[in-house]
Design an enzyme around this catalytic site. Structure first.
Site, mmCIF file in Angstrom:
data_model
loop_
_atom_site.group_PDB
_atom_site.id
_atom_site.type_symbol
_atom_site.label_atom_id
_atom_site.label_comp_id
_atom_site.label_asym_id
_atom_site.label_seq_id
_atom_site.Cartn_x
_atom_site.Cartn_y
_atom_site.Cartn_z
ATOM 1 N N GLU A 208 0.832 -1.194 0.000
ATOM 2 C CA GLU A 208 0.000 0.000 0.000
ATOM 3 C C GLU A 208 0.872 1.251 0.000
ATOM 4 O OE1 GLU A 208 -3.693 -1.931 2.590
ATOM 5 O OE2 GLU A 208 -2.511 -0.284 3.442
ATOM 6 N N LYS A 210 2.355 4.583 1.241
ATOM 7 C CA LYS A 210 2.557 5.214 2.546
ATOM 8 C C LYS A 210 2.476 6.719 2.352
ATOM 9 C CE LYS A 210 5.325 5.306 6.705
ATOM 10 N NZ LYS A 210 4.876 6.685 6.975
ATOM 11 N N ARG A 215 -2.380 10.506 10.733
ATOM 12 C CA ARG A 215 -3.198 9.323 11.023
ATOM 13 C C ARG A 215 -4.508 9.760 11.660
ATOM 14 N NH1 ARG A 215 -1.009 4.067 12.018
ATOM 15 N NH2 ARG A 215 -2.719 2.554 11.901
ATOM 16 N N ARG A 230 -3.618 9.800 15.971
ATOM 17 C CA ARG A 230 -2.825 8.653 16.417
ATOM 18 C C ARG A 230 -2.650 8.650 17.934
ATOM 19 N NH1 ARG A 230 3.224 7.152 14.134
ATOM 20 N NH2 ARG A 230 4.079 6.313 16.048
ATOM 21 N N GLU A 259 -5.712 8.021 6.956
ATOM 22 C CA GLU A 259 -4.956 9.257 7.079
ATOM 23 C C GLU A 259 -5.719 10.381 6.403
ATOM 24 O OE1 GLU A 259 -0.883 9.603 6.634
ATOM 25 O OE2 GLU A 259 -0.415 7.702 7.615
ATOM 26 N N PHE A 299 -7.555 2.852 5.008
ATOM 27 C CA PHE A 299 -6.884 1.589 4.684
ATOM 28 C C PHE A 299 -7.269 0.425 5.586
ATOM 29 C CE2 PHE A 299 -3.725 4.320 6.908
ATOM 30 C CZ PHE A 299 -3.667 3.660 8.136
ATOM 31 N N ARG A 374 3.634 -2.236 17.272
ATOM 32 C CA ARG A 374 4.335 -2.283 15.987
ATOM 33 C C ARG A 374 4.388 -3.740 15.566
ATOM 34 N NH1 ARG A 374 6.292 2.382 14.217
ATOM 35 N NH2 ARG A 374 6.663 4.039 15.722
ATOM 36 N N LYS A 380 7.180 -1.034 6.808
ATOM 37 C CA LYS A 380 7.220 0.159 5.955
ATOM 38 C C LYS A 380 8.583 0.294 5.300
ATOM 39 C CE LYS A 380 8.209 3.053 10.004
ATOM 40 N NZ LYS A 380 7.715 4.137 10.875
#
Length: 512
Positions: A208, A210, A215, A230, A259, A299, A374, A380
């Protein structure tokens, strides 16, 4: 609980690298804490004050105060005094803050003074990560760590869960559920060096775009929409166009992850600073929306029509997302069957960069949504920018870095042969590097400022950074984003360091 106890545990946590020992130290601390101490203890363990920034600078802290001989301050008394300091405003505020800080330091022991100094300067880095604190809390209360972790995810706050657990016991965890209107901590991604690395690790995956936006978590319950960042701040009133977009979607009750980002007239992303400035704007929102409109890009779907989707694989969650959200509002993506499809991933990354975005996120198709963590199933990949810069000064560290020169002031060459400061960093340094740079920078020091040293601009360091943003704080008008040390370049002279001119030329998205 005495503040001295918190300071001692912080020091002990900093002194050990063993995760199990860190968790044991925190478990013992939590066992002795009262529920009312928790909202203070947990932020301090993470190296930040519950009050946030207090406006206390070096001029306030630059005072020699003899320490108390015995600890008398409680955690709550220190918190109350810090709240009082943070509330000082208006004429004479700096002198009054200096007086109040002096009184607090006078009531603190030497160990407590060091800890307070670190908290006030943001230099406490003892490695008491949230994941370790969760394990410590589980150990203190007898609750399963997995259940505590999920409760924290759903509550969006370790402090909230800890307070309930210490007051009511493990049964309190049953009260934490995914609820529309109650934000949850977002799932985050680890960094990877290449798409080849990510595809080799994940196999079947989605690649996807970035986006370099903000966020946002969107909650809708009928006609009511709430928007959260976020960090779970409510920003509903700042983004009326996002509220309107959420109300046009097919579902009536959902939680979506995505986002917001600002695009220019050509459909390319505007600078991160423009998007961040718009999202942060609270005054005259209508005018701000007209000048810098933002668009949502979704997303993930966490909840739809009352169904909790967190434990479902990404494939199923995306099916629900596609049912609710039209394609123009969904993140661009491509699906890979495995390593044989690597050329497609490379092509998609190149196309994404050409479109002005910062990289890609590669996600395992069978992975659940690990909120607040995470997860290894999200990786990423971004191009790494590097610079050779000159060190202009360095600040003394705290916690594990006490006695070491830690926070580096970084400068680039200017047209007149001097150096312009671009920002600071304390990241990327090993213990061996800290020891070496302290010795070397001490040799280069031309002034001892109390907080650190100013040095002759002779030592070149290679810095990685994520990008630039405009800043009136620094002479070049820009500062580095997420700068971290790669290595020292003793093979290079200051005359070979990068220039401000070349840096600005490499980032037209910020300077145009």
């Amino acid at each position: 609980m005495l503040f001295a106890r918190l300071a001692r545990v912080s020091r002990e946590v900093a002194a050990t690298s063993a995760r199990s020992r860190k968790a044991a130290l925190l478990a013992e601390l939590f066992r002795d804490a009262e529920a009312a101490d928790v909202p203070i203890v947990i932020p301090c363990l993470a190296g930040r004050l519950p009050q946030g920034r207090l406006g206390v600078g070096w001029k306030v802290l630059d005072q020699q105060v003899p320490p108390a001989t015995e600890p008398t301050l409680s955690v709550r008394e220190v918190d109350a005094r810090l709240t009082e300091i943070g509330g000082v405003i208006g004429a004479g505020s700096q002198a009054e803050r200096r007086r109040l800080v002096g009184e607090l330091l006078a009531a603190a022991t030497e160990d407590e003074q060091r800890y307070l100094f670190g908290l006030l300067t943001g230099e406490v880095r003892q490695g008491a990560l949230a994941a370790v604190a969760v394990e410590g809390l589980a150990g203190a209360t007898g609750a399963p760590a997995a259940d505590v972790r999920r409760a924290v995810m759903l509550a969006g706050s370790l402090q909230t869960v800890a307070r309930a657990l210490l007051a009511e016991g493990p049964s309190a965890l049953e009260g934490f559920r995914l609820t529309v209107g109650q934000p949850v901590l977002p799932m985050l991604a680890h960094s990877a060096s290449s798409v080849a690395e990510t595809v080799a690790k994940l196999g079947a995956c989605a690649v996807e775009e970035k986006l370099d936006g903000i966020r946002v978590q969107v909650h809708r319950d009928g006609g009511a929409v709430r928007l959260y960042t976020r960090t779970l701040d409510d920003i509903t009133d700042r983004l009326p166009e996002l509220t309107a977009a959420a109300q046009e979607l097919n579902g009536e009750r959902f939680i979506l992850d995505g986002e917001v980002i600002a695009f220019d007239e050509n459909g390319r992303p505007r600078s991160f600073q423009e998007t961040a400035g718009r999202v942060g704007s609270r005054v005259d929102v209508a005018t701000a929306a007209g000048q810098v409109p933002v668009s949502p890009v979704f997303f993930d779907a966490l909840s739809v029509d009352g169904r909790d989707l967190l434990d479902l694989p990404l494939t199923d969650r995306h099916t629900e997302l596609a049912r609710l959200v039209p394609e123009p509002m969904r993140v661009r993506r491509t699906l890979l069957g495995g390593p044989d499809d690597l050329p497609e991933a490379e092509r998609f990354l190149a196309d994404t960069l050409a479109r002005g975005h910062e990289g890609v996120v590669v996600k395992a198709l069978d992975a659940p949504y690990s909120a607040g963590r995470r997860g290894a199933s999200w990786l990423k990949v971004k191009p790494v920018h590097t610079l050779d810069l000159v060190i202009l000064a360095a600040e003394w560290g705290h916690g594990r870095r006490t006695g070491k020169l830690s926070n580096l002031h970084l400068g680039a060459r200017t047209a007149d042969g001097s150096f312009a400061m671009l920002g600071k960093t304390f990241k990327g340094m090993t213990d061996a590097m800290l020891t070496w740079q302290t010795e070397r920078l001490t040799e280069l020091a031309v002034a001892d400022n109390g907080w650190g040293v100013t040095v002759r601009p002779e030592l070149v360091v290679e810095i990685a950074y994520d990008g630039l943003q405009r800043s009136t704080r620094y002479p070049a008008g820009v500062t580095l984003r997420f700068a971290r040390v790669i290595r020292y370049r003793e093979d290079k002279s200051p005359a070979q360091a990068d220039t401000v001119e070349s840096l600005l030329a490499a980032h037209p998205e910020v300077t145009r």
